[in-house]
Design a protein around this motif. Structure first.
Motif, mmCIF file in Angstrom:
data_model
loop_
_atom_site.group_PDB
_atom_site.id
_atom_site.type_symbol
_atom_site.label_atom_id
_atom_site.label_comp_id
_atom_site.label_asym_id
_atom_site.label_seq_id
_atom_site.Cartn_x
_atom_site.Cartn_y
_atom_site.Cartn_z
ATOM 1 N N ILE B 5 -23.970 -34.248 45.424
ATOM 2 C CA ILE B 5 -25.482 -34.148 45.204
ATOM 3 C C ILE B 5 -25.876 -33.399 44.045
ATOM 4 O O ILE B 5 -26.969 -33.658 43.553
ATOM 5 C CB ILE B 5 -26.048 -33.398 46.718
ATOM 6 N N ARG B 6 -25.013 -32.459 43.733
ATOM 7 C CA ARG B 6 -25.375 -31.619 42.433
ATOM 8 C C ARG B 6 -24.941 -32.365 41.317
ATOM 9 O O ARG B 6 -25.286 -31.823 40.238
ATOM 10 C CB ARG B 6 -24.775 -30.192 42.675
ATOM 11 N N ILE B 173 -34.004 -41.189 43.020
ATOM 12 C CA ILE B 173 -33.456 -39.840 43.744
ATOM 13 C C ILE B 173 -34.031 -38.885 42.536
ATOM 14 O O ILE B 173 -33.936 -38.684 41.358
ATOM 15 C CB ILE B 173 -32.153 -39.933 43.507
ATOM 16 N N SER B 174 -35.066 -38.041 43.172
ATOM 17 C CA SER B 174 -35.431 -36.754 42.442
ATOM 18 C C SER B 174 -35.069 -35.282 43.245
ATOM 19 O O SER B 174 -34.415 -35.698 44.190
ATOM 20 C CB SER B 174 -36.957 -36.948 42.837
ATOM 21 N N MET B 175 -35.108 -34.430 42.490
ATOM 22 C CA MET B 175 -34.662 -33.142 43.173
ATOM 23 C C MET B 175 -35.833 -32.158 43.279
ATOM 24 O O MET B 175 -36.210 -31.378 42.490
ATOM 25 C CB MET B 175 -33.666 -32.656 41.805
ATOM 26 N N PRO B 176 -36.128 -32.090 44.459
ATOM 27 C CA PRO B 176 -37.618 -31.479 44.690
ATOM 28 C C PRO B 176 -37.670 -29.936 44.387
ATOM 29 O O PRO B 176 -38.728 -29.394 43.810
ATOM 30 C CB PRO B 176 -37.758 -31.475 46.357
ATOM 31 N N ASN B 177 -36.412 -29.254 44.551
ATOM 32 C CA ASN B 177 -36.559 -27.626 44.186
ATOM 33 C C ASN B 177 -35.908 -27.305 42.943
ATOM 34 O O ASN B 177 -35.867 -26.159 42.746
ATOM 35 C CB ASN B 177 -35.762 -26.926 45.489
ATOM 36 N N GLN B 178 -35.553 -28.360 41.825
ATOM 37 C CA GLN B 178 -34.934 -28.074 40.742
ATOM 38 C C GLN B 178 -36.321 -27.912 39.629
ATOM 39 O O GLN B 178 -36.883 -29.160 39.451
ATOM 40 C CB GLN B 178 -34.128 -29.231 40.436
ATOM 41 N N LYS B 179 -36.306 -26.857 39.017
ATOM 42 C CA LYS B 179 -37.851 -26.760 38.529
ATOM 43 C C LYS B 179 -37.842 -27.272 36.859
ATOM 44 O O LYS B 179 -38.645 -27.427 36.319
ATOM 45 C CB LYS B 179 -38.201 -25.261 38.258
#
Lengths: 192, 192
Positions: B5-6, B173-179
């Motif tokens: 996932i990362r 695929i987005s990464m909601p908590n990556q700023k």
């Protein structure tokens, strides 16, 4: 050929599969008709827990596992099925876990009034996060075609956005050109 | 254990892999340093095309493939590398394709001024769509940490939203908590 991108349940399992090794403890938090429980059993983890709040779901899942050769695993408690709300999983699981699946909404073919709800789902996801090992994954399939599901999805995405990026990584699979509230997937993985 | 996932590039390849069979024709539209080209070669398709607009990228990719035992595949033209803009791929590929990878942005370690851009990327993705077989997949890794990348991502997502849901399925695929503008992935698959 199968088209993974279009089959949300299979896509979720395909992404979870590399996280499961013969040493893994895994959880199906919402076993429903047992599809995901059987898929997890076929990944051969050391220990598999399956929860559902409805006795019917536990019966159906047990029958499906038995029909697929997992009676011995159940008898020897490598597979443990329990009729309990998913937010109570910490009562039954103590070891660190590598993968937790949530397939939200109501039991297919069952009472549509009995559905997972935002508040208790958030508690269950936080319980799963506390049980999670470093590099473990939580995979949540969300259904926003009914009102409780819409609210639940919004609550989960809001929650995901607030997670400390040093400790957690989240990924969200949405379907930009599908107009009728298709199932979507949220992953949460522990970085440290 | 790897944490899929990362690792956006690995996640993209993991989702593309089931689409590639020994009969497949596949394309790396932006071969860059050759990482994805090598990964596609290792999936053993019948035919692999790799494009890049920079000679440096073609040289690096060729060297990487040769170092990994693919000299014979290149000599026998099962792997074809070509220095060309990705929007020109239809000049070189005629057969229907099963998978097309785009890894956008600039060449790692190269000139950051030479980057893919929204207008030409949209033309290239549409060219890939015309080449795509039913149940084939286009996988686009997007980088929005630079201005051209931000614009390119917005253009691609707008485009994806407008696609006829009867003919195409898209997943994002987005990464909601990556700023800090992490890489994200857009998939387009042909339904009919």
């Amino acid at each position: 050929m199968a088209n993974l991108i279009r089959q949300t349940t299979e896509l979720a399992l395909h992404i979870v599969r590399p996280y499961v090794t013969p040493d893994s403890t895994v959880i199906d938090a919402t076993c429903g008709n047992g599809h995901d429980t059987l898929a997890l059993a076929q990944m051969n983890p050391a220990k598999l827990y399956a929860f559902d709040i409805q006795e019917d779901a536990i019966r159906t899942t047990t029958a499906l596992l038995e029909a697929n050769g997992y009676s011995k695993s159940i008898a020897e408690r490598r597979i443990i099925l329990r009729c309990a709300a998913h937010e109570e999983m910490r009562k039954y699981v103590s070891s660190p876990v590598n993968a937790v699946l949530f397939n939200l909404g109501y039991l297919p073919g069952g009472d549509k009034e009995i559905t997972t709800k935002a508040a208790s789902t958030l508690i269950a996801v936080q319980a799963a996060m506390e049980l999670l090992e470093t590099d473990g994954v939580i995979c949540i399939t969300m259904y926003s075609g009914h009102d409780a599901g819409k609210e639940e999805k919004a609550a989960l995405l809001n929650f995901a956005e607030t997670l400390d990026a040093k400790l957690w990584h989240t990924a969200y699979i949405s379907m930009p050109n599908q107009k009728h509230n298709p199932p979507e997937i949220l992953f949460i993985t522990r970085k440290a």
